[in-house]
Each structure stands twice: as C-alpha cells, then as structure tokens.
Design a protein around this motif. Structure first.
Motif, PDB file in Angstrom:
ATOM      1  N   ASP A   1      11.012  15.197 -15.550  1.00  0.00           N
ATOM      2  CA  ASP A   1      10.448  16.454 -15.036  1.00  0.00           C
ATOM      3  C   ASP A   1      11.218  16.990 -13.829  1.00  0.00           C
TER       4      ASP A   1
ATOM      5  N   LEU B   1       7.629   3.838  -8.611  1.00  0.00           N
ATOM      6  CA  LEU B   1       7.119   3.305  -9.881  1.00  0.00           C
ATOM      7  C   LEU B   1       8.185   2.467 -10.585  1.00  0.00           C
TER       8      LEU B   1
ATOM      9  N   LEU C   1       8.828  15.001  -4.092  1.00  0.00           N
ATOM     10  CA  LEU C   1       7.734  14.032  -4.105  1.00  0.00           C
ATOM     11  C   LEU C   1       7.658  13.333  -5.459  1.00  0.00           C
TER      12      LEU C   1
ATOM     13  N   ARG D   1       0.862  -1.185   0.000  1.00  0.00           N
ATOM     14  CA  ARG D   1       0.000   0.000   0.000  1.00  0.00           C
ATOM     15  C   ARG D   1       0.899   1.235   0.000  1.00  0.00           C
ATOM     16  N   ILE D   2       0.631   2.174  -0.880  1.00  0.00           N
ATOM     17  CA  ILE D   2       1.503   3.329  -1.027  1.00  0.00           C
ATOM     18  C   ILE D   2       0.789   4.589  -0.552  1.00  0.00           C
ATOM     19  N   ILE D   3       1.444   5.303   0.329  1.00  0.00           N
ATOM     20  CA  ILE D   3       0.886   6.561   0.833  1.00  0.00           C
ATOM     21  C   ILE D   3       1.908   7.650   0.542  1.00  0.00           C
ATOM     22  N   SER D   4       1.509   8.648  -0.235  1.00  0.00           N
ATOM     23  CA  SER D   4       2.451   9.669  -0.667  1.00  0.00           C
ATOM     24  C   SER D   4       1.932  11.056  -0.322  1.00  0.00           C
ATOM     25  N   GLY D   5       2.824  11.912   0.142  1.00  0.00           N
ATOM     26  CA  GLY D   5       2.409  13.288   0.410  1.00  0.00           C
ATOM     27  C   GLY D   5       3.437  14.032   1.232  1.00  0.00           C
TER      28      GLY D   5
ATOM     29  N   LEU E   1       1.003  15.297 -10.651  1.00  0.00           N
ATOM     30  CA  LEU E   1       1.239  14.493  -9.446  1.00  0.00           C
ATOM     31  C   LEU E   1       0.504  15.158  -8.284  1.00  0.00           C
ATOM     32  N   PRO E   2      -0.457  14.448  -7.709  1.00  0.00           N
ATOM     33  CA  PRO E   2      -1.190  15.071  -6.598  1.00  0.00           C
ATOM     34  C   PRO E   2      -0.290  15.240  -5.374  1.00  0.00           C
ATOM     35  N   GLU E   3      -0.587  16.226  -4.556  1.00  0.00           N
ATOM     36  CA  GLU E   3       0.234  16.455  -3.364  1.00  0.00           C
ATOM     37  C   GLU E   3       0.033  15.364  -2.323  1.00  0.00           C
ATOM     38  N   HIS E   4      -1.105  14.709  -2.391  1.00  0.00           N
ATOM     39  CA  HIS E   4      -1.289  13.547  -1.518  1.00  0.00           C
ATOM     40  C   HIS E   4      -2.033  12.468  -2.285  1.00  0.00           C
ATOM     41  N   TYR E   5      -1.584  11.233  -2.173  1.00  0.00           N
ATOM     42  CA  TYR E   5      -2.379  10.138  -2.723  1.00  0.00           C
ATOM     43  C   TYR E   5      -2.078   8.849  -1.985  1.00  0.00           C
ATOM     44  N   GLU E   6      -3.031   7.930  -2.096  1.00  0.00           N
ATOM     45  CA  GLU E   6      -2.818   6.589  -1.571  1.00  0.00           C
ATOM     46  C   GLU E   6      -3.206   5.598  -2.649  1.00  0.00           C
ATOM     47  N   PHE E   7      -2.533   4.465  -2.642  1.00  0.00           N
ATOM     48  CA  PHE E   7      -2.824   3.445  -3.638  1.00  0.00           C
ATOM     49  C   PHE E   7      -2.626   2.078  -3.024  1.00  0.00           C
ATOM     50  N   PHE E   8      -3.533   1.156  -3.322  1.00  0.00           N
ATOM     51  CA  PHE E   8      -3.365  -0.200  -2.822  1.00  0.00           C
ATOM     52  C   PHE E   8      -3.981  -1.182  -3.805  1.00  0.00           C
TER      53      PHE E   8
ATOM     54  N   ARG F   1       8.988   9.705 -17.060  1.00  0.00           N
ATOM     55  CA  ARG F   1       8.410  11.042 -17.204  1.00  0.00           C
ATOM     56  C   ARG F   1       8.670  11.881 -15.947  1.00  0.00           C
TER      57      ARG F   1
ATOM     58  N   MET G   1       4.321  16.211 -15.654  1.00  0.00           N
ATOM     59  CA  MET G   1       3.292  15.205 -15.394  1.00  0.00           C
ATOM     60  C   MET G   1       2.560  15.530 -14.096  1.00  0.00           C
TER      61      MET G   1
ATOM     62  N   PRO H   1      -0.408   8.500  -9.964  1.00  0.00           N
ATOM     63  CA  PRO H   1       0.400   7.814 -10.984  1.00  0.00           C
ATOM     64  C   PRO H   1       0.318   6.287 -10.932  1.00  0.00           C
ATOM     65  N   LEU H   2       0.007   5.722  -9.774  1.00  0.00           N
ATOM     66  CA  LEU H   2      -0.048   4.265  -9.688  1.00  0.00           C
ATOM     67  C   LEU H   2      -1.351   3.714 -10.255  1.00  0.00           C
TER      68      LEU H   2
END
Lengths: 415, 386
Positions: free
Chosen positions: A229, A253, A245, A14-18, B3-10, A225, B1, B208-209
């Motif tokens: 960037d 990725l 980020l 599970r990926i949490i980004s911010g 890219l949101p400042e916050h995201y979650e993916f599972f 990409r 490209m 992006p995921l």
C-alpha cells in the motif's frame, strides 16, 4: 494452516504508534520508574534534525541526562564502554535509542554494562546469559526497515580483538518501541526504498521459509499488505505522513515476523554481499528477494503464491490462475524494484552491477562474486532455507542477480 | 489496509506450543530467573492426571516444584493469604497455573500478593492500578479455558482487575494438557474466544498488531472447531483450538471489549448458560446491526473466516454479508456436530420479556455500545433465530 509440531512466539515490546507518539515518552518512562534517560544516537540522526524533535516532544516531564551522538555505523565495544561510563557519570536511569541497527545494538550493549555492572561484556555474550530485566530502554527507529526495535539480538564488535559478540535474550528487547511518523518524514527516497524492501524481505522470508508459525504468518501478511500500500507512495512523496506511519508499522510487523521465524537464503546472500562489498543491507535484500523465491519455488511455491493477495489485492489474486500466482508474485517484486528505480532517479539498484557508492564507483565488481559465495557458505541463516545451496548454487544465484537476469530454473538442483 | 492514526499494543505473553512444550519449562524458568515454581490447580485437574503430566515434565530437570491442587470453585482472599504463606515460607519464586478459569484468576491475584504483600490486593482492583511488573507467572491452559486466562483481566472474589502486568509471561500449550473437554464445554469456550477475536478484528479500535493475533485465532477456530466437536479425538485440532484461545486472549487485552462479549456475559449470568454459547448466538445479529452503522470493519472478517480464495472471489460489497452468514452457519454446524446438544441448550433457555429488559439494562450499565432498545432487539432476534 499447518500447525507446527512445536513453535515459540514472543514479542514483549510495547508498541506506541502515531503522528505524535513521542509525546507519550514521559508518561511511559514514569511508569517504568525512570525519568533521566540517556539518548543514544548517531551524527546522521542529529544532522537530519531529528534529535530536536525528540527533545521538544519529551522535554516536558523528562530530564535528559545525556545525549550521546557518536555511535559509529558499526557498533563498537569501546564506544559501548565509554557511553556506559557517561551514563553513570550523568546519573541516568534509562536509555532512549534513536536510529537504525547500530544505534539499537549499541544501546542494548550499554544496557547490559550498566544494568549488570559488567566490566567485561564478553561474559554476557551468547544466548540466555541474562537473567533479569535490564534498565528501561525505549527504541525509536528512524528508518522503516530493520525491525531491530522488536528483535532480541544485539551485535557488538570488539575491533581491537577482532571479535564479533552476539547477544540473544528476551531481556534485550526494548521495553517500548515508538513509531512516530516525524522520524521518517525526511528519509531520502533511495534509503526509503531500500529499507522498505528490507522489511518486505523479512516478511516474505518469514512466510516462505521453514521455521514459520501461524503468528509469524499473520504478522508477515499484514506487513506485506502495508508495504504494498505505502512503499512506492512514500518514495514518490516523502511527506506523506500516513504512508510513513504505514511503512513504520510494516517494518515493526515484519521484524516481529522474522524474529519469530528466522529467514533464508536472501538474508544469507545479503549478509555476504554486505560484508564483502559494503553494500547497504536493504539494497542487497531488494535485489536478492526475487531470486530467493525463484530458487525455492519447487519447495514453497504454494506459499509464495499466497503472497499475491497481500501484495496485489483481491482482484488480481482472484483473476490469476492458481498455478500462475507464485510467478506473478516474483514479477511484482521485480516491478516494485523497477518502480522504485524510476522513483529514485536510478539510485535504487535493481541488480548488483547497478549498485554504486557515493562516488559513483561500482560496489560489487563481478570478480568478487566467488568471495561472496564463499562467505555465504559460512552464514548460519541458510539453515531455514527450504532448498540447500552449495558454493556453485550461491555463485549461480549471485551471477544472475549481478546481471539482472531471472534464474535459469534448469540450473537449480532440486533436492 | 486500515491503519489507525494512533495505536498502542502490548503483549508480554510468550507462547510455547506443541509436543513436549512442558519440558521446556525448566529452561523458561531459568530465563525468568526463577527456580522454584509453585504449581496451582483444582482437585479435578489432579484427578484427570494433568498435574502428573507437569510433575513428569520436571522429572529430569533438577527443579523441585511445589503442588497445591486445592483451588475451590469459589476461591476467596483467605485462600490467597494461605497460598501467600506457602509461597513465602517455602521460598517459591514463580507460579504455574494448570488451566484457566478460577485457577488462573487465583494465580494472577496471588501474583499481586507475592510480588508485594497481600494487603496490596485490594488497591490493585480496578483498571490499571498495578504499577510495576509482577513475579513470573506461567499458565498451562486446557480447553476448558477461553483465553481469558492469558488476558490482562482477572475476576476474583467479587472484584475486577485489569492490568497488562497480570498477563502471564508464558503460555505453555501442550497437547497432554489439551485433553477432550466434551462438546458443550469446548464449543462454549471456543465461541468466547471467537467472539473476542471477531470483535477485536472488526471493531473500531483495531490495530495491525492486535489484528495479527485475532486473525490467527479466527482462522484456527474456523479450521478446527467443528471437527473437534464432531470427533474429540482430533489431537491436532484440540491443540490448534487451545492456541486460538490464547491468541484471542492476547487480542482481547488490546482492544475495548465489544458488545457481544458484554451482552453475552450478562445473558449467561442471568440465564445460567455458558457465556460463550450466549456470545456465539448473539454475535451474528450484532454484526448484522453494526454493518449498517459504519465505523466497523466487518467485510475484512471474511478473510480469516473463509480463507484467501473465498475472500478474493467475493465482491467487496458482499463480504460483510457473507462473513455474517458464515458465523450463522457455524452455529448450525456446531449443533449438528454435537448431535443437537448445543442447540438444545439454546432452546431450553426460557427468557421472559422482563429478563430481556434486565439483561439489556445490565449490559448497558457495563458499557455495552448499544442502547437499551438496541440490546433488547438483538436479544429478541437471537431468541427467535434459534
């Protein structure tokens, strides 16, 4: 798009980004029925002040059981065992790994010991020997490069018995990878550049080597990409939070892409330069990447050509004749190395003879190249490279990459 | 490209796709610490030989599988109770669902029961009500599924379920299972998947995921859907579409459902049409409207829809328009490739003004991002546009 006759793809992390992703840790740990993690990290991470940021971010709601900051640069069985003891003594119920590849490997090793109550880690080495979920593991990478927060492999070395144990299992995947811009903001420009090129080499080899599949392709394209960037931007301006980020997402990725498609000769040679001369992995990848593409051109030039779109954008892609695109990609990667060289005041090496250690000493003496070529012959990662290489081929590529000259295409044996 | 400042993916779903993928099941079960799977299917899956394919794949594995091929069209909790007893009494430790639709929904809800007790099911309905991982669940999809089976959603016996824990551990996409389903079914299921992927890729909460899954799904569908509708014997095309369905389901689980999904679902329900055909018909009009609203990423769609060269040679300000045109043309091509069968379904949909209002009201009630007037406007355009 070619659909392979058979392929597998999996990334269960599970990926949490911010910018404040770490604040999510208490909730996510609670969802995993845990609340007393052991933090596993190294002195470099502590020295950069990053542990304080993590502790501040999670102390509301998480009861940290132990902080172990003595992971060596090379994962070590004795450390794994002693940290597993600490984990038990302190009554921990989960792991938070903060750092690069060695920290991730060590945390994965500890997790096998404490979850399986194993006294001998060796019993679990190899592929698919783990049969059930381990304790919750959260990975927080502090560089944007290795992608080890999303890979299912761990390497632990037994320095006493001179053994290198490899563990491969989906259960080794961290439950959660946290991508938080605060963790890479203070990364020095030269390391930013090298680790970013490491991520680029993962993505490019994933896309151009033999074990690719449609999903690894999509991850690789997005990574390229984002790197295009953001890499130069954050090397010049380390405090660029959004750029950081972007690079961290790119590394993740790219890690997913190569974890599901394997890599090729850039990694084969990179591993070998690293093991013979101790050059950091990312620096090797940066130098070797254009050579790998040149060497394989007659086999996968059409794939390399496609990378011009994510690398240079629509205008350049459309304006470049089809038959020139692959060459342009290689030239652009060389130009990236050049720009990173300039942005780091010469610390980002463009070729091996420029690679210097802390004391300014040459790391790859030319007379070591035969040793490196010999070592490369024994590296399994060559299996998925489009074209074969023997000792002479490896040496030829190494000599060019040492000198910083493009490959003489006449010397490539086209099989 | 972007890219949101916050995201979650599972996405816990592992994809195994291609020749003899089913033969990998015994080692995959082993890796999931399971050794006795219960295969559940509908009667017609048995009749079409799909269950035999699975039995055959386990022939030399030393694993004894259980088969239940009596999942009805409208299963209920009584069936779950019955399956729970079979699972428990005979010591099964994993579920393999043959195909999507109600079988997959049944498998997901059964998995809630066998991972705890049948009484848990009621409390697990709703959003994120499941609190821990469930037992191994494997889905071997056919082309009759939309990819919804791979998603975090289930609809069962009048209740909606949404949890990442419902997603299968493994999708086994084997060409022996992705047999021809007929033009209308294939178009309907694939247009559902396409709608999910397009809305994930162009929506405001993309990341992006999820994009990687959506992008691949769109690409595969554009490359193969018309060919498969034209010639159902296209084995590689069918396998590719099944892959696209699965990927769209994974993307769909990580973004909020879009307005085309919501409106199309209600429209299908009210007008007794395959929801996928409704979604496909509505999608270009919805993108058209979103194009002028901002906050969406419609120009980006041109890349997976048209490929590298067409994308790069189209000026930035023309990409969104061109992307929508491509989707419109796809519908025309599908009609032509099906000998008009798909078009006839749209033409026969008799929708009165009252019905339009009713569809719009229900879609807005379900959280569609357009208001009543917006929904009615789209529905009207879609009707006229046929």
């Amino acid at each position: 798009m070619d659909m392979p006759g058979y392929y597998e793809f999996c990334c269960r992390v599970r990926i949490i980004s911010g910018h404040d992703a770490m604040e999510k840790i208490p909730d996510t740990l609670a969802q995993l029925n845990a609340g007393r993690p052991m933090i596993v990290t190294d002195k470099g991470v502590v020295g950069a002040g990053l542990i304080d940021i993590v502790v501040n971010a999670i102390s509301n709601g998480v009861n940290i059981g132990a902080i172990a900051d003595d992971v060596p640069p090379d994962s070590d069985l004795r450390i794994v065992n002693s940290l597993a003891r600490l984990y038990r003594e302190k009554g921990c119920d989960s792991l938070i790994a903060i750092g690069g590849g060695s920290v991730m490997d060590t945390a994965k090793g500890i997790n096998i010991v404490v979850s399986e109550e194993a006294d001998d880690l060796m019993k679990f080495s190899g592929a698919n020997t783990l049969k059930r979920a381990l304790r919750p593991l959260i990975a927080i990478p502090t560089t944007a490069g290795t992608g080890s927060e999303v890979t299912l492999v761990a390497v632990v070395k037994d320095h006493e018995r001179h053994l290198k144990m490899l563990f491969v299992s989906y259960f080794l995947l961290p439950n959660i990878a946290i991508i938080d811009s605060r963790m890479t903001l203070t990364l020095p420009p030269a390391i930013t550049a090298a680790t970013g090129m490491d991520a680029l080499s993962h993505a490019v080899e994933a896309y151009t080597c033999l074990a690719k599949n449609p999903l690894s392709d999509a991850h690789a394209l997005a990574a390229i990409r984002l790197i295009s960037d953001n890499l130069l931007k954050v090397t010049v301006n380390p405090g660029d939070k959004n750029g950081r980020l972007g690079m961290s997402s790119a590394a993740t990725l790219a890690g997913i892409a190569f974890g599901n498609s394997m890599v090729g000769m850039v990694h084969t040679l990179g591993h070998s330069v690293g093991s013979v001369c101790g050059v950091p992995h990312g620096a090797c990848m940066a130098i070797l990447l254009p050579y790998g593409l040149e060497y394989n051109m007659h086999k996968n030039g059409h794939l390399t050509a496609e990378l011009l779109l994510p690398l240079a954008g629509a205008l350049v892609y459309a304006a470049t004749p089809r038959e020139e695109r692959a060459d342009k990609v290689i030239a652009l990667i060389r130009r990236m190395n050049q720009e990173l060289y300039e942005a780091t005041g010469g610390r980002h090496a463009r070729f091996f003879k420029e690679a210097l250690d802390r004391d300014g000493k040459e790391m790859v003496p030319k007379e070591k190249l035969p040793d490196i070529a010999e070592t490369a012959l024994r590296d399994g990662s060559i299996f998925y490279n489009p074209e074969d290489l023997d000792y002479n081929d490896f040496l030829m590529v190494l000599e060019a990459a040492w000198e910083g000259k493009p490959l003489d295409t006449c010397l490539i044996r086209k099989g | 490209m972007y890219l949101p400042e916050h995201y979650e993916f599972f996405c816990p779903v592992k994809i195994n796709s291609g020749n003899r993928a089913l033969e990998q099941l015994s080692s995959e079960l082993d890796a999931l610490n399971a050794r006795k799977p219960l295969v559940i299917a509908k009667k017609d899956a048995s009749e079409r030989g799909l269950v035999d394919v699975i039995i055959d794949a386990f022939k030399d594995s030393g694993i004894a599988i259980g088969i239940f091929d009596g999942v009805p069209t409208a299963p209920d909790l009584k069936l779950i109770k019955e399956l729970f007893n079979i699972y428990r009494d005979r010591g099964y430790d994993a579920v393999i669902a043959v195909g999507g639709g109600t079988v997959a929904d049944t498998a997901k809800v059964l998995n809630i029961a066998v991972s705890g007790k049948p009484e848990d099911i009621e409390g697990c309905a709703g959003e994120n009500m499941i609190k821990r991982p469930l037992k191994p669940l494997i889905i071997a999809p056919t082309l009759a599924g939309t990819g919804y089976e791979m998603s975090k959603y289930a609809f069962f016996d009048g209740r909606d379920y949404a949890s990442h824990f419902l997603m299968p551990h493994l999708a086994v996409i084997d060409p022996r299972m992705t047999i021809p389903e007929g033009a209308v079914t294939t178009a309907a299921t694939t247009l559902t998947a396409l709608t999910h992927a397009v809305e994930a890729y162009s929506g405001s909460d993309k990341n992006p995921l999820a994009d990687a899954y959506a992008y691949t799904a769109i690409q595969l569908i554009m490359e193969h859907l018309v060919n498969v509708i034209r010639d159902q014997r296209d084995r590689n095309g069918r396998l590719s579409l099944a892959n696209a369905h699965a990927m769209a389901g994974c993307a769909f689980s990580n973004v909020a459902p879009g307005v085309a999904h919501k409106l199309g679902k209600v429209m299908g329900d009210v007008c007794h049409l395959p929801p996928g055909l409704c979604m496909g018909m509505l999608l270009p009009h919805i993108l058209d409207k979103q194009m002028s609203e901002g906050g969406y990423h419609i120009p980006d769609l041109l890349l997976p829809l048209a490929g590298f060269d067409a994308y790069a040679s189209t000026a930035e300000n023309l990409r969104a328009r061109r992307a929508v045109d491509i989707l419109r043309n796809l519908l025309k091509d599908l009609s032509a490739a099906s000998g008009g069968a798909i078009l006839r379904i749209w033409k026969d949909a008799q929708v009165s003004e009252d019905t339009l209002q009713d569809i719009a009201r229900r879609a807005v009630g379900n959280g569609a991002s357009f208001d009543m007037d917006g929904c009615v406007e789209i529905l009207k355009k879609a009707m006229e546009g046929r």
